[in-house]
Design a protein around this motif. Sequence first.
Motif, PDB file in Angstrom:
ATOM      1  N   CYS A 185      43.168  33.098  43.298  1.00  0.00           N
ATOM      2  CA  CYS A 185      42.547  34.135  42.868  1.00  0.00           C
ATOM      3  C   CYS A 185      43.158  35.508  43.115  1.00  0.00           C
ATOM      4  CB  CYS A 185      41.216  34.342  43.591  1.00  0.00           C
ATOM      5  SG  CYS A 185      39.879  32.881  43.483  1.00  0.00           S
ATOM      6  N   HIS A 186      44.313  35.452  43.868  1.00  0.00           N
ATOM      7  CA  HIS A 186      44.842  36.934  44.078  1.00  0.00           C
ATOM      8  C   HIS A 186      46.423  36.707  44.146  1.00  0.00           C
ATOM      9  CE1 HIS A 186      41.011  38.669  45.063  1.00  0.00           C
ATOM     10  NE2 HIS A 186      40.627  37.440  45.919  1.00  0.00           N
TER      11      HIS A 186
ATOM     12  N   THR B 288      46.508  35.745  38.632  1.00  0.00           N
ATOM     13  CA  THR B 288      45.233  36.223  38.591  1.00  0.00           C
ATOM     14  C   THR B 288      44.910  37.178  39.636  1.00  0.00           C
ATOM     15  OG1 THR B 288      44.368  33.864  37.781  1.00  0.00           O
ATOM     16  CG2 THR B 288      42.730  35.665  38.564  1.00  0.00           C
ATOM     17  N   GLN B 289      44.528  38.215  39.296  1.00  0.00           N
ATOM     18  CA  GLN B 289      44.299  39.272  40.701  1.00  0.00           C
ATOM     19  C   GLN B 289      42.951  39.666  40.325  1.00  0.00           C
ATOM     20  OE1 GLN B 289      47.121  40.438  38.245  1.00  0.00           O
ATOM     21  NE2 GLN B 289      48.245  38.785  39.058  1.00  0.00           N
ATOM     22  N   GLU B 290      41.996  39.136  40.917  1.00  0.00           N
ATOM     23  CA  GLU B 290      40.633  39.387  40.859  1.00  0.00           C
ATOM     24  C   GLU B 290      40.311  40.484  41.818  1.00  0.00           C
ATOM     25  OE1 GLU B 290      37.903  36.423  42.165  1.00  0.00           O
ATOM     26  OE2 GLU B 290      38.583  34.881  40.477  1.00  0.00           O
ATOM     27  N   SER B 291      39.251  41.402  41.254  1.00  0.00           N
ATOM     28  CA  SER B 291      39.102  42.756  41.906  1.00  0.00           C
ATOM     29  C   SER B 291      40.494  43.751  42.218  1.00  0.00           C
ATOM     30  CB  SER B 291      38.649  42.437  43.466  1.00  0.00           C
ATOM     31  OG  SER B 291      37.276  41.784  43.137  1.00  0.00           O
TER      32      SER B 291
END
Length: 849
Positions: A60-61, A65-68
């Motif tokens: 996710c990070h 992908t870099q959520e938030s």
Amino acid sequence: MILPLPSPTRTTAWLPVAMSFIVAMMFINLLQAQTPGSPDQAHRSSKKIRPFLKTYCFDCHGPETQESDLRLDTLEEDFNKSTSASSWIEVMDKMNLGEMPPDNSPSPTTAELAEVTHWIAAELRKAERNSFGNEGRVILRRMNRAEYTNTVRDLLHLRFLPGESPESVLPPDGTAEGFDKVSVALMLDPSLLDKYFEVALGVANKAIVDGPPPFATETIRLEMEDIAENRAIDYLCATPGIECQEKAIVLMQGSTRSFGVMKYPGTRDEIPVNGMYRIRVRAWGQRGADGKPVIMRLRQGHPSADQQLLLETEVTDEPKIYEIVVPRDPKCGEYNVSIVNQTGFQITSRAGNEIRRQQQQAGTSKDYEKVMRLQSRQQLENLTWGKPNPDAADTSKLRKLVVDWLECEGPLYDQWPPKSHETLFFQGDDATENEDYLREIFAQFLPQAFRRPVTQEEIEKVVTLCLSELAAGETYHNAVRTGLISILCSPKFLYIIEPSSTDQKRPLDDWELASRLSYFLWSSMPDEELFRLAASGQLRQPGILSAQVDRMLANPKSHGFVLGFGAQWLKTDEFRNFMPDTRLYKEYDDELGEAMVGEVIAFFSEVLHQDESALSFFNADWTMLNERLARFYGIDGIKGNEFRRVNLPEDSPRGGLLAMAGVAMRGSDGNRTKPVNRGVYVRDVLFNDPPNPPPPNAGEVEPNIKGEKLTVRERLIQHQQIPSCAACHRTIDSYGLALESFNAIGAWRTHQDGEDFRSRNTPPIDASGVLPNGKPFEDFVEFRLLLLDQKDRFAHGLAEKMLTYALGRPIEPTDRPLVDRLAEQMRNSNYTLSSLIHGVVASQAFHTK
């Protein structure tokens, strides 16, 4: 730098002067703030953290992908950079709240989560200390308000009355690492500058006097035989429990009062001005049938509760004069002399008792007409408590306090002009008041104020300021007052300055060493002997320096160390953060609360000055008590408000810091105990090992909701079921639950009390647990012994605390060898505080800028 200040009588020039001074202070603070802390490369832990992040976080990070907008695969581990630190804080908070990793991703174990969050918290703490520190160097700092007050007191030989002290005017200081001596927490802003000027103006007016005392010392006496003839207080002779004789007044209950009869000549007040007064009472006692001694209490009317009690003492069987010298001010009201702890005083008749019984019955049956008839009968037959039937009063078996007269002498003066005035005008007021005398005054005074030799230029700046005041028409005394104000507001006075022209460490000179030593052990300026040794260059010699430490610890000024280091280390200012619910805890009052704080401070002082082992803080067979606290602990035979050492009974649960009521009350909220708060206290104070801060919105153990009867332990166990909370709580809770035998005000208990537990059939207290090191205990006694097994951990923590206090900076990784040596020195010297102090003073860190 000496900045021109206005005369005490001319303040129009103050604003531009203040701005100049503020700019100077901002420059000094800027120099401090510009010293960066370097990242500690040796404490990075990529080997364990990076694999964790790759397994649970990169999806996710990561690179794809870099959520938030949070990317962790490239996140630097340099916690001294604010951008990196804020990202790591976000990671820690999300993990603690259970929001990372998300539910649909692989989940780490609680142990894995704890390892990562603890690492982040530890790195953040190191970065914070780096921001406070300066690569092991001690940077200049402002005196805190206690040091300022003590320095002014010793510099000018002043004695401050209650409410007059600079400490009562200046705002509280900032703290860092648990102390108000760390430089980064002692900034100076315009509002504080205004306070410094206000304080300096008051000090100057108090130190320098004009003419004779405003009020002469007078003695005013109230002869007790005059009471019967004084219409304002003659009612006392008709009061139950008081008997007026020809030459005295006899107290069996109640008190005799001055009632404003004692007036200072020429005024309408008992006290004409703030000052010291000598109060005398001529009295004696007559023992009753119980054979117990007669206790006399002398009080005064005053808005502040801590200034009301003047004297409490056992009186002899023969007439004697009892006296005390105390500060008093015009807010003080009448005097009040009473007999203490009278028992068995029944001054009513059987008929009166029968009337009251019938009244209660009539009230219960709501027969209000009968109640009124009975009240009328009471008054007609003199059967009320206020006017008893004298034939029914049997006082032969009662203790009696006989008071002959009451006297007040004051205001008292040690000398006139006061010592402060003579310190400045050392040639006396008959000296020629000219420019040369000004120069002599400040040539003598300025080195004491700046705590080092001064230049002629520094002297001339003050003299020039005074001459400008004289040219403007001010008196000689006012001119010197202005010079004094300028000195007391100067950065060279306010700051403990150890100048350095390079970024390299350097040895302190003897003058700087004298100041560092005196502000460590006295919270005040060096005295004449330290100045003499500094001037001769002998102070740094090991034998002389060690002897000075012993001398200074034996000096009453070492109380500054007790209140500075001892009180802050033990957090006594937090003991009364919550006011106990007096409906639940009827034993509590303000006097008891003050005694709880006093016990801990007196205990620290006793350990220090009697060279007791610091392990007494874990388990001692003695403590420090006054009468109020002894009564709360159920220990007889202690009289008076002064604290004294008392050996504890063998079956007493007291002994050691954690058995003191003040510590228990600090870990409560006024209604119930708070084991987590108590556990944090144990780890922080005894081991200098505070747990990581809780995550945001973590909450705490909630009180019982309606219909529930869960103990604090049961609710805490429920709280621990939250996975994000369990990791931290397992290292805290056992320390706090072990103290559950002490209730919210520190009383020993075997069953639950307070909160919703008010019936007799309440659950028993369970104070058992398992320490984080795996050692189990069944009760508080076993817990205390297990803590004592960790004496080396305690020595290291205490050494870190002491070193922080002495140097005014946080402990850094490079200090670890010194901390180890200090702990070893304590271990070889029965863990005494004096051995630790000697070790700190002898260390290279203490001698280095």
